[in-house]
Design a protein around this motif. Structure first.
Motif, PDB file in Angstrom:
ATOM      1  N   ALA A 203       0.947  -1.269   0.016  1.00  0.00           N
ATOM      2  CA  ALA A 203       0.017  -0.070  -0.091  1.00  0.00           C
ATOM      3  C   ALA A 203       0.842   1.456  -0.039  1.00  0.00           C
ATOM      4  O   ALA A 203       1.986   1.367   0.822  1.00  0.00           O
ATOM      5  CB  ALA A 203      -0.817  -0.017   1.027  1.00  0.00           C
ATOM      6  N   LEU A 204       0.374   2.262  -0.695  1.00  0.00           N
ATOM      7  CA  LEU A 204       1.123   3.537  -0.676  1.00  0.00           C
ATOM      8  C   LEU A 204      -0.050   4.769  -0.585  1.00  0.00           C
ATOM      9  O   LEU A 204      -1.260   4.720  -1.054  1.00  0.00           O
ATOM     10  CB  LEU A 204       1.667   3.800  -2.208  1.00  0.00           C
ATOM     11  N   SER A 205       0.280   5.484   0.130  1.00  0.00           N
ATOM     12  CA  SER A 205      -0.638   6.626   0.369  1.00  0.00           C
ATOM     13  C   SER A 205       0.305   7.912   0.462  1.00  0.00           C
ATOM     14  O   SER A 205       1.514   7.833   0.871  1.00  0.00           O
ATOM     15  CB  SER A 205      -1.442   6.614   1.660  1.00  0.00           C
ATOM     16  N   VAL A 206      -0.340   9.135   0.003  1.00  0.00           N
ATOM     17  CA  VAL A 206       0.325  10.490   0.273  1.00  0.00           C
ATOM     18  C   VAL A 206      -0.374  11.567   1.005  1.00  0.00           C
ATOM     19  O   VAL A 206      -1.719  11.373   1.408  1.00  0.00           O
ATOM     20  CB  VAL A 206       0.423  11.167  -1.309  1.00  0.00           C
ATOM     21  N   SER A 207       0.287  12.401   1.484  1.00  0.00           N
ATOM     22  CA  SER A 207      -0.029  13.395   2.464  1.00  0.00           C
ATOM     23  C   SER A 207      -1.073  14.503   1.908  1.00  0.00           C
ATOM     24  O   SER A 207      -1.822  15.028   2.469  1.00  0.00           O
ATOM     25  CB  SER A 207       0.965  14.202   3.070  1.00  0.00           C
ATOM     26  N   THR A 208      -1.201  14.508   0.581  1.00  0.00           N
ATOM     27  CA  THR A 208      -2.025  15.521  -0.151  1.00  0.00           C
ATOM     28  C   THR A 208      -2.352  14.786  -1.448  1.00  0.00           C
ATOM     29  O   THR A 208      -1.583  14.082  -2.187  1.00  0.00           O
ATOM     30  CB  THR A 208      -1.378  16.825  -0.316  1.00  0.00           C
ATOM     31  N   SER A 209      -3.449  15.051  -2.041  1.00  0.00           N
ATOM     32  CA  SER A 209      -3.949  14.705  -3.169  1.00  0.00           C
ATOM     33  C   SER A 209      -3.868  15.679  -4.168  1.00  0.00           C
ATOM     34  O   SER A 209      -3.928  15.302  -5.513  1.00  0.00           O
ATOM     35  CB  SER A 209      -5.398  14.158  -3.240  1.00  0.00           C
ATOM     36  N   ASN A 210      -3.478  16.955  -4.039  1.00  0.00           N
ATOM     37  CA  ASN A 210      -3.408  17.989  -5.006  1.00  0.00           C
ATOM     38  C   ASN A 210      -2.517  19.117  -4.419  1.00  0.00           C
ATOM     39  O   ASN A 210      -2.657  19.464  -3.391  1.00  0.00           O
ATOM     40  CB  ASN A 210      -4.734  18.375  -5.694  1.00  0.00           C
ATOM     41  N   ILE A 211      -1.710  19.868  -5.281  1.00  0.00           N
ATOM     42  CA  ILE A 211      -1.076  21.061  -4.921  1.00  0.00           C
ATOM     43  C   ILE A 211      -1.216  21.714  -6.075  1.00  0.00           C
ATOM     44  O   ILE A 211      -1.053  21.888  -7.070  1.00  0.00           O
ATOM     45  CB  ILE A 211       0.395  20.727  -5.080  1.00  0.00           C
TER      46      ILE A 211
END
Length: 557
Positions: A203-211
């Motif tokens: 699994a991978l996750s990111v701290s924000t979905s858009n910049i």
């Protein structure tokens, strides 16, 4: 199920499907390991009462349940029945926790070795109380509570149980899940907990979905925005790519491992306009994406000033702004030339909203702008442009006021005044100061702009606040321009405006804020206009005929 085992055993004895048989038992073992536990609180011998309670059911306190580490604050043990004896445990129903409706009411479940994957439980409203809002939170380190989901129970009847579920996926030991009331008087009941071990899938996750990098002047590069990547169960370190039509204008740097890491992403536009791309982080079957957007602006017009539809008056008190937002109301805009991690934003104090900027807790040098909509400088009272300002903890930062103009598409800065407060050094001023500007030197279309000049390193971090920016129209009764072609016959209006004219003309009607509310044509055969639908107030009637501007104030009754 027994028939299936008999069938598979026969196949196994016949030396058929041995591999399948082995895999089947492996699968059963994995499934059993996944099902970590469940509990419904119905064994009344396992209740641990609050030491201060006289019995399990008559006092809110810190109850527990011996099957696992359950603790409750502001809660009591309750039976699941709708009879009058709900508050008293006994033989007439099963058991639940009831949370009292206070800010401190909560139920905490701590799961031991192995961590937690998914969880679920049931909730219903308590007799005689309305639906309530509550949050499900968790902590993997014993101190930091993270909000998983905020729930509006939307429970309409006492017997209406609602199932709530979520996913944490933490391999830490002693993960705690907390159900916390967000109401002040409402009460809820919770029951039937179940949970699983964390998933072993990659699994991978990111701290924000858009910049969104906002506006960046060509050929500059934006300050970096950091994306934090969390990973679990990866066999190889993630890689990252940026794709899309404008991918070449975005870049990312950083090192990722099977545990995750971080990437610094920047935007360097090479052409004017809105740009976009997608950052994708991948490891095997796991991936995560971040949408990247930004706007490239010309160095000739770095703030993307637009002269169309200028107003002839405005009053801005920021009351329609959203507190905490850097998006300004009513077509005002913010822009930055220096560090861009801080902008003018909407703040509030004593129920009054205002715009504020400070370099305090910043990262460098700030040249941060607050810019008005386009203004017709020929239609305003140029000697009485006013605004209120206040400052706090003054130590050298400046507030500069400009008239910005476009000269053949090139922005020109015209400094009007500079405020450098050295009085409010120990706090904020007790009241706002009013500044009056003289803009007699300017004509045509322009923009009133406020530049915050500060530096967090020096430091020069004075906080400046702006409010009640007032630009009035010069168009009043005493300012009527006499004309041989068009003029009003009545200035006190009920339902109709009457004109006397020798030709055709387009007439525009503006409200006291300079906003166009009505436009119409008049001619010798049509000299009366119905305005009965207008709200009561002061309006400006303006027309141009053969190059001559005619304007007059009217009062709609």
């Amino acid at each position: 199920m027994s028939k299936i085992f008999v069938f598979l055993s026969q196949l196994y004895k016949k030396n058929i499907m041995k591999k399948f048989y082995s895999l089947f038992f492996v699968l059963i073992t994995v499934m059993l390991l996944k099902a970590q536990g469940n509990i419904n609180f119905d064994d009344d011998t396992k209740w641990i009462k609050d030491p201060a309670a006289s019995s399990l059911g008559t006092s809110y306190g810190s109850h527990g349940y011996s099957d696992t580490n359950f603790t409750a604050t502001g809660a009591r043990v309750i039976r699941n029945t709708t009879s009058a004896q709900d508050g008293f445990p006994g033989a007439f129903g099963t058991y639940s926790f009831r949370l009292e409706g206070t800010a401190n009411s909560s139920l905490t479940m701590t799961v031991g070795t192995g961590g937690i994957g998914t969880f679920s439980f049931k909730v219903r409203r308590w007799d005689g109380t309305p639906a309530t809002n509550f949050a499900v939170e968790y902590t993997a380190d014993g101190t930091t509570w993270n909000n998983v989901i905020t729930i509006n129970a939307s429970l309409t009847t006492n017997s209406d149980w609602k199932t709530v579920s979520g996913s944490i996926q933490s391999t830490n030991n002693n993960v705690s899940v907390r159900i916390k009331s967000l109401g002040t008087t409402e009460r809820i009941m919770v029951d039937d907990f179940s949970w699983t071990l964390p998933s072993s899938d990659p699994a991978l996750s990111v701290s924000t979905s858009n910049i969104n990098f906002g506006e960046v002047i060509i050929p500059n590069t934006s300050s970096p925005s950091t994306v934090t990547i969390s990973a679990s169960n990866l066999s190889v370190a993630p890689t990252y790519t940026i794709t899309g039509t404008d991918a070449a204008m975005f870049s990312a740097t950083g090192t990722l491992t099977t545990s995750g890491g971080s990437l610094d992403v920047t935007f360097a536009p090479t052409s004017i306009g809105a740009k976009s791309a997608t950052l994708t982080i991948t490891s095997g079957s796991a991936n995560a994406t971040v949408a990247l957007t930004g706007v490239g602006v010309s160095a000739d017009n770095p703030f993307s000033l637009d002269e169309t539809s200028p107003v002839s008056a405005l009053v801005e008190n920021f009351e329609t702004g959203v507190v905490g937002s850097t998006v300004m109301p009513n077509n005002w805009k913010t822009a930055s030339e220096g560090a861009i991690d801080k902008k003018w934003s909407i703040k509030t104090f004593n129920s009054n909203k205002y715009a504020e900027m400070t370099a305090f807790n910043g990262t460098g040098t700030y040249n941060t702008w607050l810019i008005s909509p386009a203004i017709n400088l020929d239609q305003i009272n140029k000697t009485s442009v006013k605004f209120d300002w206040n400052s706090g903890y003054a130590n050298g930062a400046e507030l500069k006021v400009y008239v910005l103009k476009l000269n053949s598409g090139v922005m020109v800065k015209n400094l009007v005044t500079t405020i450098n407060d050295n009085v409010n050094t120990a706090g904020y001023g007790a009241a706002y100061s009013t500044e009056t500007l003289d803009l007699s030197a300017y004509s045509g279309v322009g923009f009133l702009a406020f530049e915050y000049v500060g530096d967090s390193a020096i430091p020069a971090t004075t906080t400046y606040q702006l409010d009640n920016i007032n630009i009035t129209s010069f168009l009043g009764v005493k300012d009527v321009i006499k004309s041989k072609n068009v003029f009003l016959k009545n200035t006190i209006v009920n339902d109709a405006l009457s004109f006397e004219t020798k030709g055709n003309a387009t007439v525009k009607l503006y409200n006291s804020n300079g906003q166009l509310v009505k436009s119409f044509n008049i001619n010798p055969n049509n000299k009366t206009i119905n305005v009965s639908s207008l709200q009561k107030g002061v309006y400006i009637v303006s027309s141009e005929l053969n190059g001559e501007t005619v304007s007059q104030k009217i009062v709609k009754q």
